[in-house]
Design an enzyme around this catalytic site. Sequence first.
Site, PDB file in Angstrom:
ATOM      1  N   THR A   6       0.845  -1.194   0.000  1.00  0.00           N
ATOM      2  CA  THR A   6       0.000   0.000   0.000  1.00  0.00           C
ATOM      3  C   THR A   6       0.881   1.244   0.000  1.00  0.00           C
ATOM      4  O   THR A   6       1.798   1.360   0.807  1.00  0.00           O
ATOM      5  CB  THR A   6      -0.921   0.002   1.235  1.00  0.00           C
ATOM      6  OG1 THR A   6      -1.818  -1.097   1.129  1.00  0.00           O
ATOM      7  CG2 THR A   6      -1.718   1.288   1.336  1.00  0.00           C
TER       8      THR A   6
ATOM      9  N   HIS B   7      -6.881 -11.174  -1.806  1.00  0.00           N
ATOM     10  CA  HIS B   7      -6.256 -10.886  -0.520  1.00  0.00           C
ATOM     11  C   HIS B   7      -7.102 -11.505   0.591  1.00  0.00           C
ATOM     12  O   HIS B   7      -8.151 -10.984   0.951  1.00  0.00           O
ATOM     13  CB  HIS B   7      -6.150  -9.373  -0.341  1.00  0.00           C
ATOM     14  CG  HIS B   7      -5.207  -8.951   0.750  1.00  0.00           C
ATOM     15  ND1 HIS B   7      -4.701  -9.824   1.684  1.00  0.00           N
ATOM     16  CD2 HIS B   7      -4.683  -7.730   1.061  1.00  0.00           C
ATOM     17  CE1 HIS B   7      -3.894  -9.169   2.512  1.00  0.00           C
ATOM     18  NE2 HIS B   7      -3.875  -7.903   2.149  1.00  0.00           N
TER      19      HIS B   7
ATOM     20  N   ASN C 101      -3.728 -10.731   6.403  1.00  0.00           N
ATOM     21  CA  ASN C 101      -3.442  -9.465   7.079  1.00  0.00           C
ATOM     22  C   ASN C 101      -4.608  -8.878   7.854  1.00  0.00           C
ATOM     23  O   ASN C 101      -4.679  -7.665   8.058  1.00  0.00           O
ATOM     24  CB  ASN C 101      -2.912  -8.437   6.073  1.00  0.00           C
ATOM     25  CG  ASN C 101      -1.553  -8.802   5.526  1.00  0.00           C
ATOM     26  OD1 ASN C 101      -1.397  -9.896   4.987  1.00  0.00           O
ATOM     27  ND2 ASN C 101      -0.582  -7.935   5.631  1.00  0.00           N
TER      28      ASN C 101
ATOM     29  N   TYR D  97      -7.811  -8.639   7.059  1.00  0.00           N
ATOM     30  CA  TYR D  97      -8.895  -7.993   6.312  1.00  0.00           C
ATOM     31  C   TYR D  97     -10.081  -8.963   6.167  1.00  0.00           C
ATOM     32  O   TYR D  97     -10.097 -10.029   6.771  1.00  0.00           O
ATOM     33  CB  TYR D  97      -8.362  -7.467   4.984  1.00  0.00           C
ATOM     34  CG  TYR D  97      -7.312  -6.404   5.200  1.00  0.00           C
ATOM     35  CD1 TYR D  97      -7.636  -5.201   5.832  1.00  0.00           C
ATOM     36  CD2 TYR D  97      -5.973  -6.603   4.836  1.00  0.00           C
ATOM     37  CE1 TYR D  97      -6.672  -4.232   6.080  1.00  0.00           C
ATOM     38  CE2 TYR D  97      -4.999  -5.635   5.087  1.00  0.00           C
ATOM     39  CZ  TYR D  97      -5.361  -4.455   5.710  1.00  0.00           C
ATOM     40  OH  TYR D  97      -4.406  -3.510   5.968  1.00  0.00           O
TER      41      TYR D  97
ATOM     42  N   ARG E 257      -3.552 -14.851  -1.550  1.00  0.00           N
ATOM     43  CA  ARG E 257      -2.642 -14.469  -0.468  1.00  0.00           C
ATOM     44  C   ARG E 257      -3.223 -14.923   0.867  1.00  0.00           C
ATOM     45  O   ARG E 257      -4.373 -14.629   1.191  1.00  0.00           O
ATOM     46  CB  ARG E 257      -2.441 -12.956  -0.446  1.00  0.00           C
ATOM     47  CG  ARG E 257      -2.051 -12.342   0.909  1.00  0.00           C
ATOM     48  CD  ARG E 257      -0.705 -12.776   1.439  1.00  0.00           C
ATOM     49  NE  ARG E 257       0.389 -12.167   0.736  1.00  0.00           N
ATOM     50  CZ  ARG E 257       0.910 -10.973   1.050  1.00  0.00           C
ATOM     51  NH1 ARG E 257       0.386 -10.250   2.017  1.00  0.00           N
ATOM     52  NH2 ARG E 257       1.946 -10.514   0.383  1.00  0.00           N
TER      53      ARG E 257
ATOM     54  N   ASN F 284      -3.721  -6.106  12.490  1.00  0.00           N
ATOM     55  CA  ASN F 284      -5.134  -5.726  12.567  1.00  0.00           C
ATOM     56  C   ASN F 284      -5.893  -6.522  13.629  1.00  0.00           C
ATOM     57  O   ASN F 284      -7.076  -6.818  13.479  1.00  0.00           O
ATOM     58  CB  ASN F 284      -5.818  -5.838  11.197  1.00  0.00           C
ATOM     59  CG  ASN F 284      -5.397  -4.730  10.256  1.00  0.00           C
ATOM     60  OD1 ASN F 284      -5.230  -3.585  10.667  1.00  0.00           O
ATOM     61  ND2 ASN F 284      -5.214  -5.056   8.980  1.00  0.00           N
TER      62      ASN F 284
ATOM     63  N   GLY G  11       9.123  -7.011  -0.613  1.00  0.00           N
ATOM     64  CA  GLY G  11       8.382  -5.775  -0.428  1.00  0.00           C
ATOM     65  C   GLY G  11       9.288  -4.567  -0.385  1.00  0.00           C
ATOM     66  O   GLY G  11       9.540  -3.908  -1.390  1.00  0.00           O
TER      67      GLY G  11
END
Length: 359
Positions: free
Chosen positions: A25, A174, A177, A179, A226, A234, A316
């Site tokens: 991001t 995704h 992480n 989400y 992913r 989170n 990354g």
Amino acid sequence: MTDLFSPARFGAIELANRVVMSSLTRNRAGAGNVPTPLVAEYYRQRASAGLILTEASPICAAGHGYPRTPGIHTPEQIAGWKQVTDAVHGAGGKIALQLWHVGRISHPDLQPDSALPVAPSAIRPAGQVFTGQEMKDFVMPRALELAEIPALVADFGQAARNAADAGFDGVEIHAGNGYLLDQFLRSSTNRRTDAYGGSKENRARLLLEVLDAVCREIGSDRTGLRLSPVTPFNDISDDHPQETFDYVVGQLNPLQLAFLDVLQGAGGAPREQWPPFDYDRLRALYSGNLILNNGYDFATAQAAVTSGAADAIAFGRLLLANPDLVERFRRGAALNPPDYATFYTGEEKGYTDYPFLPD
């Protein structure tokens, strides 16, 4: 011998090498969360990677949780991403779009009509979110109603079709992480008592329905996934992560996906502090192309690929700061250090101004 510089075929996607750009991001989208020419230049610079996985792109207006993240749900966003794919293809690269819904990791200030964010269950995450003007505490999300789930699945399918229309070589769903799809998978965030909660089979149901919808739209050979089995990012966890993710990965082989991308460990923590998890079990369970991700340098990445522990390695921060990372690896050249202060702000600075090696 297969090594990091060997070509590969991930489903329908031909990779010139096994260096993958991880999704990052960067908060540089323009008005309407549309990718700009600056975004196109950023990705073009990194086209020598075997495959670029873009920053996460919200599948619908309610999927946003951060300012200036480029979406894939309006005609303007599709046109903006088309500039990106044209630039990357013009430089000889391959690029896949990461499909994203943040779920509870949002705020009414970032939602259509100031609505509550949605989640599998009404459990408020700890922490704060940047709304574009200030940091605010996360709010109590609204649990998705059972009748709403088919439309959510359809949104993922439509986003995949939009990505194909924008010229992407594939997509990555995704489901990590912390989400929305990860929120359904993990026991700490999914307290549902219907067909989408309780057992690991039920908690994985939404992800498998999304995979089916995306594969039907663009083909399984252009679809990746992913996962991040033990990252606590989170405010998320699972009571039995090995059982949960062994089950999920065990369901993937019949789909014949282009690839599975696994984020190892717990975010930026050193390897010796990673929570217990047997990643070799995932490798044994999964018969397709496996990308591993987190904390690799050239030596450890080369060892993982040559040993067969992974088919490719995603980088990354190293690719963020070194657009010509593949060539630097080839030459054994020094690496640019990343400018952490400009990860999420700065326009060109810390985005498209990192130096390349001299010819």
